[in-house]
Design a protein around this motif. Structure first.
Motif, PDB file in Angstrom:
ATOM      1  N   ASP A 103      -5.020  12.105   1.537  1.00  0.00           N
ATOM      2  CA  ASP A 103      -6.105  13.078   1.330  1.00  0.00           C
ATOM      3  C   ASP A 103      -7.235  12.607   2.242  1.00  0.00           C
ATOM      4  N   ASP A 117     -11.030   8.147 -10.422  1.00  0.00           N
ATOM      5  CA  ASP A 117     -11.339   8.374  -9.016  1.00  0.00           C
ATOM      6  C   ASP A 117     -12.786   8.785  -8.784  1.00  0.00           C
ATOM      7  N   ASP A 147     -14.654  14.645  -5.120  1.00  0.00           N
ATOM      8  CA  ASP A 147     -13.829  13.444  -5.023  1.00  0.00           C
ATOM      9  C   ASP A 147     -14.590  12.295  -4.368  1.00  0.00           C
ATOM     10  N   ASP A 198      -3.534   8.546  -1.279  1.00  0.00           N
ATOM     11  CA  ASP A 198      -3.870   9.188  -2.556  1.00  0.00           C
ATOM     12  C   ASP A 198      -2.595   9.281  -3.390  1.00  0.00           C
ATOM     13  N   GLU A 250      -4.362  19.004   2.234  1.00  0.00           N
ATOM     14  CA  GLU A 250      -4.081  17.672   1.695  1.00  0.00           C
ATOM     15  C   GLU A 250      -2.618  17.703   1.285  1.00  0.00           C
ATOM     16  N   ARG A 268     -12.400   3.702  -5.159  1.00  0.00           N
ATOM     17  CA  ARG A 268     -11.861   5.011  -5.592  1.00  0.00           C
ATOM     18  C   ARG A 268     -10.379   4.951  -5.988  1.00  0.00           C
ATOM     19  N   GLU A 275      -6.944   6.036  -7.145  1.00  0.00           N
ATOM     20  CA  GLU A 275      -6.210   7.311  -7.232  1.00  0.00           C
ATOM     21  C   GLU A 275      -4.908   7.088  -8.006  1.00  0.00           C
TER      22      GLU A 275
HETATM   23 CA    CA Z   1      -8.143  12.692  -3.549  1.00  0.00          CA
END
Ligand code: CA
Ligand code: FEO
Ligand code: CA
Ligand code: CA
Length: 731
Positions: free
Chosen positions: A602, A386, A15, A585, A667, A478, A480
């Motif tokens: 996360d 992501d 990730d 996230d 998470e 990133r 999500e």
């Molecule tokens: Ca994640």
């Protein structure tokens, strides 16, 4: 979260990997490949807002409307305990765990690594993730408002191998020579990825899943899948498994989810690239285009679980991209092109074959969020890719929505998801934005493109990231989950975090505006370690009824993650001890309580203070804050950056409050609700995942024993949350 277990597992969380070779991010690419409203934007003023930028939009918004909801629970404190905490007056009950049997005759899970490998296609998978609850009536028809009977469909993103076998994974050798030597272990792992469909029932006040339901199903890495849409049958996806390129086998790394207006489930393939074996010795047999594609997607290395190393049997060889035969139909050189898609599943038809919907593009799909559904208008799905410096996309169907298709199952998918237009987002510095079309022959996406000569639309869809590069989309921190505010139509996208290598202090932009140092345990964390949530309103070009196919939008940053008490240039949203968080996230709006959002973390940046968490939010709307200039401080470099910040928490009726904190090493991801909003389903993913493989023999060293307690191995699980007085959750 980092998972550093086996010789196969990269030393960085997939990730956390970036493959977009811009500036400093190229360094990460090297490391990684080596390691293996539309509608509802107030109609009359919106056109002017589009012309005058965010300032105009702020005037268009009417803050006196207020979000109108009141959160009714007391906030949960941050904690580092090995337990799930929820507010007073609520109860969280474990519903469905890794290994739980979902067919008659399957014994209870022993959870010591000795359960029969052949039983795992009828057991709960690992790493529960994105999830949808489909209300159902007694006749087995989709009934969204059902209060007590429904199919819970969830993703199983990945595995924690240490806890799945008697003494963790059995591996001989090291580095490129490392091999998995116990086929039964790998078989367990094949089955533990994918998707679960389970029938859930409320009996009295208690929720349970029905072990012997005819709807219960596991979809996994061995399940036959159809390829559908423009890529099906193309040269890019011909394999030994499917010489005509119409099928593939399995799905993997199923992260977030999505829905359709016809009652099917979408599962999204995120960090699929790391599962494939591609060693440098094979490269001489590949074309420059193939190598460019592998590089851009991060296919390279020994394969994170080492599945290709068991034997040359197709069961394992299909994870090996090596050129071995005389043609693509004789080996698995193209197999990685059959992953990275949005996959449609009909949970009401247990015999149906899932379809990979290639028109939605191939990338690190986080989720696929259905936009507002309007009869006579196209359907739209918003999607994040992501990885660091990747993009936000939307797909617009070619056909206009006809409510008569609401019960047509996969046939409706064929109609609305196999033909349409894919766009990628460009966020401009003035608070406006643009959707750039990714079609062959447009916007420079053709054979003359300098970095990659596109051959046709199938090539564009297989290599979506390269097409998005070509049109100059905005590299994000990133992307999500995406979520749609049901009242305003605003689209919210979580940007979980990034580091200083991928987003140096001189490479911030208005939509990814922060660079700061947020030390953890005395060690610097630079860049944007706590993430933020951007939101946008697609332009109401055809106001008043909205236009899902709009090519322009207005945006601001709804919320910035931060530690409470950090400086105002970091804690831009005014977070307090009751709602501070890092690394957003999961993000989802309730159907039963319109305007109520749930935010999940996360996080690896704030974990010196708290385990991952879930918060309830009542957001405002795009433009409810204003333009702001922030000061970013990097190593020896101080810079200002203009951005657009939504109303601070607590202003203009907005609210944010911590609702749940999970156990150690977990998470929080995946959320769904019963049709009456009186039961909330939440996934606790990989508790205890930071336990080293070497400690599997000593339960005292396990990071977590949740949910079973004692000396038990930890298990990913779904919990169901109810209010003790039977009321709706959160308000
Ligand atoms: Ca994640
Ligand atoms: Fe699987 Fe991007 O979280
Ligand atoms: Ca996620
Ligand atoms: Ca995870």
């Amino acid at each position: 979260m980092n998972r550093s277990h086996t010789p196969f597992t990269p030393a960085v969380d997939p990730d956390d990997v970036g493959y977009n070779p811009c500036g400093q991010a190229a360094l990460e690419t090297l490391i990684a490949t080596r390691m293996s409203r539309r509608g509802l934007l107030r109609a009359g003023t919106a056109g002017a807002a589009m012309l005058s930028g965010i300032a105009g939009l702020a005037q268009a918004a009417t803050p006196t409307d207020g979000p109108g909801l009141t959160l009714s629970f007391n906030p949960v404190a941050k904690h580092l305990a090995d337990s799930v905490s929820v507010p007073a007056g609520y109860t969280a009950t474990v519903l469905y765990r890794l290994g739980d049997p979902i067919a008659a005759g399957v014994p209870a899970y022993k959870n010591d690594g000795t359960d029969d490998p052949t039983s795992y296609d009828r057991r709960g998978g690992d790493h529960h993730d994105g999830m949808t609850w489909f209300g159902m009536n007694a006749q087995g028809r989709w009934t969204p408002k059902s209060a007590d009977l429904g199919l819970l469909v969830m993703n199983h993103e990945a595995i924690t191998p240490a806890f799945l076998h008697p003494m963790g994974p059995t591996i001989s050798g090291d580095k490129d020579a490392a091999r998995r030597t116990v086929a039964d272990e790998v078989r367990r792992e094949f089955y533990l990825h994918g998707v679960s469909v389970i029938e859930t029932q409320k009996q009295g006040r208690a929720w349970r899943y029905k072990q012997d339901s005819r709807y219960n199903r596991r979809i996994h890495t061995l399940t036959d899948m159809q390829l559908s849409g423009p890529v099906a049958g193309s040269e890019f996806v011909k394999t030994k498994y499917s010489p005509d390129g119409r099928k593939t086998r399995g799905t993997v790394n199923n992260c977030a989810n999505g829905t359709t207006p016809w009652g099917t489930y979408l599962t999204c393939e995120e960090n699929w690239a790391g599962y494939f074996r591609r060693l440098p010795a094979d490269d001489a047999q590949r074309t420059p285009k193939e190598l460019a594609s592998f590089k851009r997607y991060g296919v390279g290395g020994v394969g994170r679980e080492g599945w290709a190393t068991v034997s040359d049997d197709d069961l394992y060889a299909r994870w090996n991209t090596e050129v071995r035969g005389a043609s693509p139909a004789a080996d698995y050189r193209n197999v990685s092109n059959t992953y990275g898609w949005v996959v449609e599943i009909d949970p009401f038809n247990p015999k149906s074959t899932p379809k990979k919907r290639t028109a939605l593009g191939r990338f690190g799909h986080e989720g696929a969020c259905l936009g507002p559904v309007t009869p006579g208008k196209p359907l739209v799905w918003y999607m994040g890719d992501d990885a660091r410096n990747e993009y936000i996309y939307k797909f617009v169907s070619a056909r206009n929505w006809d409510p008569k298709d609401a019960n047509q199952g996969m046939a409706a998918g064929d109609k609305y998801m196999d033909a349409g237009t894919l766009y990628v987002a460009k966020f401009k510095e003035d608070g406006s934005g643009e959707w750039l079309e990714l079609s062959f022959g447009k916007n420079g996406i053709d054979a003359n493109n300098k970095s990659y000569a596109f051959a046709n639309q199938a090539d564009v869809l297989v290599n979506t990231r390269l097409a998005a590069d070509a049109v100059g989309a905005t590299r994000m921190d990133r992307p999500e989950w995406a979520a749609i505010h049901p009242r305003t139509g605003d689209v919210y996208v979580t940007l979980t975090n990034t580091n200083g290598r991928s987003r140096p202090v001189d490479k911030t932009n208005a939509a990814n505006p922060r660079y700061y140092n947020d030390p953890k345990n005395g060690k610097p964390q630079e860049g944007n370690p706590n993430g933020h949530i951007v939101r946008f309103a697609d332009a109401p070009l055809n106001a008043p009824s909205g236009n899902p196919a709009a090519l322009a939008f207005q945006w601001d940053v709804y919320l910035f993650g931060a530690r409470a008490g950090s400086s105002p240039d970091i804690n831009l949203s005014g977070l307090t001890a009751d709602n501070d968080f890092s690394s957003p996230d999961g993000l989802w709006f309730s159907d039963a309580v319109p305007g109520l959002a749930w935010l999940q973390t996360d996080d690896g940046a704030y974990t010196d203070v708290t385990n991952c968490m879930m918060l309830a939010a009542v957001p405002g709307q795009v433009g409810d804050g204003g333009k702001q200039t922030i000061v970013n401080v990097g190593a020896g470099n101080t810079r200002t950056q203009d951005t657009y910040v939504g109303a601070q928490v607590g202003q203009k009726g907005t609210q944010l409050r911590r609702f749940l904190v999970g156990p150690k090493g977990c998470e929080i991801t995946g959320i769904a609700e019963s049709g009456d909003g009186r039961a909330l389903f939440v996934n606790i993913q990989h508790p205890g995942e930071n336990t080293p493989d070497a400690d599997i023999g000593d339960p005292a060293k396990f990071e977590s024993h949740w949910p079973d307690g004692g000396n038990a191995r930890p298990r990913s699980a779904t919990v169901v949350i109810t209010r003790d007085d039977g009321g709706k959750i959160g308000v």
